[in-house]
Design a protein around this motif. Sequence first.
Motif, PDB file in Angstrom:
ATOM      1  N   TRP A   1      -2.211   2.502   0.297  1.00 19.03           N
ATOM      2  CA  TRP A   1      -3.654   1.924  -0.221  1.00 19.03           C
ATOM      3  C   TRP A   1      -4.127   1.565   0.970  1.00 19.03           C
ATOM      4  O   TRP A   1      -5.003   0.539   1.265  1.00 19.03           O
ATOM      5  N   ALA A   2      -4.054   2.433   2.355  1.00 22.03           N
ATOM      6  CA  ALA A   2      -4.974   2.029   3.505  1.00 22.03           C
ATOM      7  C   ALA A   2      -6.568   1.807   3.274  1.00 22.03           C
ATOM      8  O   ALA A   2      -7.074   2.411   2.502  1.00 22.03           O
TER       9      ALA A   2
ATOM     10  N   TYR B   1      -4.145   8.820  -2.779  1.00 26.07           N
ATOM     11  CA  TYR B   1      -3.126   8.487  -2.019  1.00 26.07           C
ATOM     12  C   TYR B   1      -3.514   9.491  -0.623  1.00 26.07           C
ATOM     13  O   TYR B   1      -3.780  10.609  -0.710  1.00 26.07           O
ATOM     14  N   PRO B   2      -2.666   9.365   0.441  1.00 26.41           N
ATOM     15  CA  PRO B   2      -2.589  10.229   1.366  1.00 26.41           C
ATOM     16  C   PRO B   2      -2.066  11.509   1.130  1.00 26.41           C
ATOM     17  O   PRO B   2      -2.686  12.477   1.978  1.00 26.41           O
ATOM     18  N   ASP B   3      -1.285  11.796   0.190  1.00 28.00           N
ATOM     19  CA  ASP B   3      -1.250  13.196  -0.394  1.00 28.00           C
ATOM     20  C   ASP B   3      -2.212  13.864  -1.119  1.00 28.00           C
ATOM     21  O   ASP B   3      -2.013  15.179  -1.579  1.00 28.00           O
TER      22      ASP B   3
ATOM     23  N   SER C   1       3.496   3.330 -10.819  1.00 28.35           N
ATOM     24  CA  SER C   1       3.641   2.187  -9.710  1.00 28.35           C
ATOM     25  C   SER C   1       3.095   2.724  -8.577  1.00 28.35           C
ATOM     26  O   SER C   1       2.972   3.833  -8.041  1.00 28.35           O
ATOM     27  N   LEU C   2       3.274   1.787  -7.694  1.00 31.77           N
ATOM     28  CA  LEU C   2       2.978   1.982  -6.251  1.00 31.77           C
ATOM     29  C   LEU C   2       3.796   2.747  -5.399  1.00 31.77           C
ATOM     30  O   LEU C   2       3.617   3.619  -4.773  1.00 31.77           O
TER      31      LEU C   2
ATOM     32  N   GLN D   1      -2.267  -4.987  -9.738  1.00 30.80           N
ATOM     33  CA  GLN D   1      -1.896  -4.944  -8.412  1.00 30.80           C
ATOM     34  C   GLN D   1      -3.273  -4.620  -7.415  1.00 30.80           C
ATOM     35  O   GLN D   1      -3.199  -4.989  -6.277  1.00 30.80           O
ATOM     36  N   LEU D   2      -4.120  -3.626  -7.975  1.00 31.44           N
ATOM     37  CA  LEU D   2      -5.254  -3.140  -7.139  1.00 31.44           C
ATOM     38  C   LEU D   2      -6.275  -3.207  -8.046  1.00 31.44           C
ATOM     39  O   LEU D   2      -6.369  -2.704  -9.175  1.00 31.44           O
ATOM     40  N   VAL D   3      -7.419  -4.112  -7.729  1.00 33.44           N
ATOM     41  CA  VAL D   3      -8.243  -4.266  -8.639  1.00 33.44           C
ATOM     42  C   VAL D   3      -9.837  -4.210  -7.850  1.00 33.44           C
ATOM     43  O   VAL D   3      -9.871  -4.702  -6.737  1.00 33.44           O
ATOM     44  N   ALA D   4     -10.708  -3.630  -8.445  1.00 34.71           N
ATOM     45  CA  ALA D   4     -12.159  -3.493  -8.045  1.00 34.71           C
ATOM     46  C   ALA D   4     -12.738  -4.820  -7.710  1.00 34.71           C
ATOM     47  O   ALA D   4     -12.532  -5.537  -8.756  1.00 34.71           O
TER      48      ALA D   4
END
Length: 525
Positions: free
Chosen positions: A386-387, A292-294, A280-281, A351-354
Amino acid sequence: MAETLLLRDARTASGADPVDVLLADGVVAAVGPDTVAAGARPGAREIALDGRWLLPGLWDEHVHFTQWALSRRRIDVSAAHTAGGAAALVAAHLGEHGAEVPPHPEHPLVGYGFRDGLWPDQPSVELLDRAAGALPVVLVSADLHCLWLNSAALGLYRSEVGDAPGGTDGTGLLVEDHAFAVTGRLAEVPDELVDQWAADAAAAAAARGVVGVVDLEMAWNAEIWGRRVAGGMRSLRVDTGIYPQHLDRALAEGLRTGDPVPGGAGLVTVGPLKILIDGSLNTRTACCAEPYPDGSTGLLTVQPDELLDVLRRAVGGGLVPAVHAIGDRANRIALDAFEALGSGGRIEHAQLVANADVPRFAALGVTASVQPEHAMDDRDVADRHWAGRTARAFLLRSLLDAGATLAFGSDAPVSPLDPWHAVAAAVARTRGDLPAWHPEQAIPVADALASSSRGRRRIRPGDPADVVAVDRDPWTAPAPELRAMPVALTTVAGAPTHLAPELRAMPVALTTVAGAPTHLAPELG
């Protein structure tokens, strides 16, 4: 004989003149002016809608129903903006209700709804220990993919925790499979009790216009819902999801998507085969193409070859596959599998799609089973984690314009089981006083309603007698009114499952056509 309802003076479209609608034998029998009353039968009931708007009944296409029923009775920690704040809510609850909390060490105190994706401080076992002492405490994240346990709870669920890092690194955080294992233990409530809680949740759903759900609880759902129907719970249609751990049993029993479940009274049918391939996000386990940022990219919990094998077995046995995919890499892997399979199905969440993958949904016959309210819950965490990618997050308009079929759900308890929240979020891309988030992805209300009613756009003869009457015109109502839409009547197979007190419901004593009686109750003869 099924109940017959005559609904008087209903508007079936914005600006339309009122008509009468006859529900008989489980279907919409007729729609038209008052002559439709000719179809009424002895014992029919008449309900005066007085110009209210009548719509196809609403579905929630993604629910964890037992988890939803349980969450309604757990401590709400959703307001916590820090780990310390969540622990303080636990301490405050114990201070106020301590005498009511079971002292037995095998009955943990359970909270629900934390979102740690933006917390400035780190959860820890010690923090929960200070709040609860020796009482086992388990906090369930809003996305269900993460749990936070104190020392007593880690000991209580030692076998489920196993070698999970959260059991040894001092955080007490369990994610994905370890979290799901403990969640299953938390659901071990006596059948009669959890079924009563489920009945209460179903009645609340009916009061919001819900006629059916796709239940994706991680359990053998056909048996559970057969038991509930046998116990008198008849207020919802249910498609029962199946998980890979139960695939062999489903195939051996010949279960096929769309078939009625024995003992389900025609209300329970076999649903899809669901398989999770990422996280999950909010837990930062959604599998993404970029980090991700990490520096992490999430988790791919099922490898592509294994996914394709499971899907082939499911489709070969007549089960429609539903793949949980949230990150863009996971969505691409899922679409690749559908393409190799040569069969359509569903992707849950997407939720996130190219951008290149958006047209593939329609081309491959893959339904986007999405939860618009998640965008409102996760807009801030998406902006952080997801910046630079949020223009292709929680897509609705892009998928719709590309020809994809949208199916709206809540993922309850992740969001409340209330389709009007999904409709409002899809139309306005906001909640409360916040500015719209990526308003270019908003869709028209007619499409949002259709996505919440299995593609049905208006009441038509021959359709299932699953309808909802509302007090305001949904096609013109602003988003806040959509979100709080007053529901006056809900029916499933023509039987009222929710009826507002102000509506009249009475037997039909007399109907006439051109002055000639077509039905005359015996007491009038």
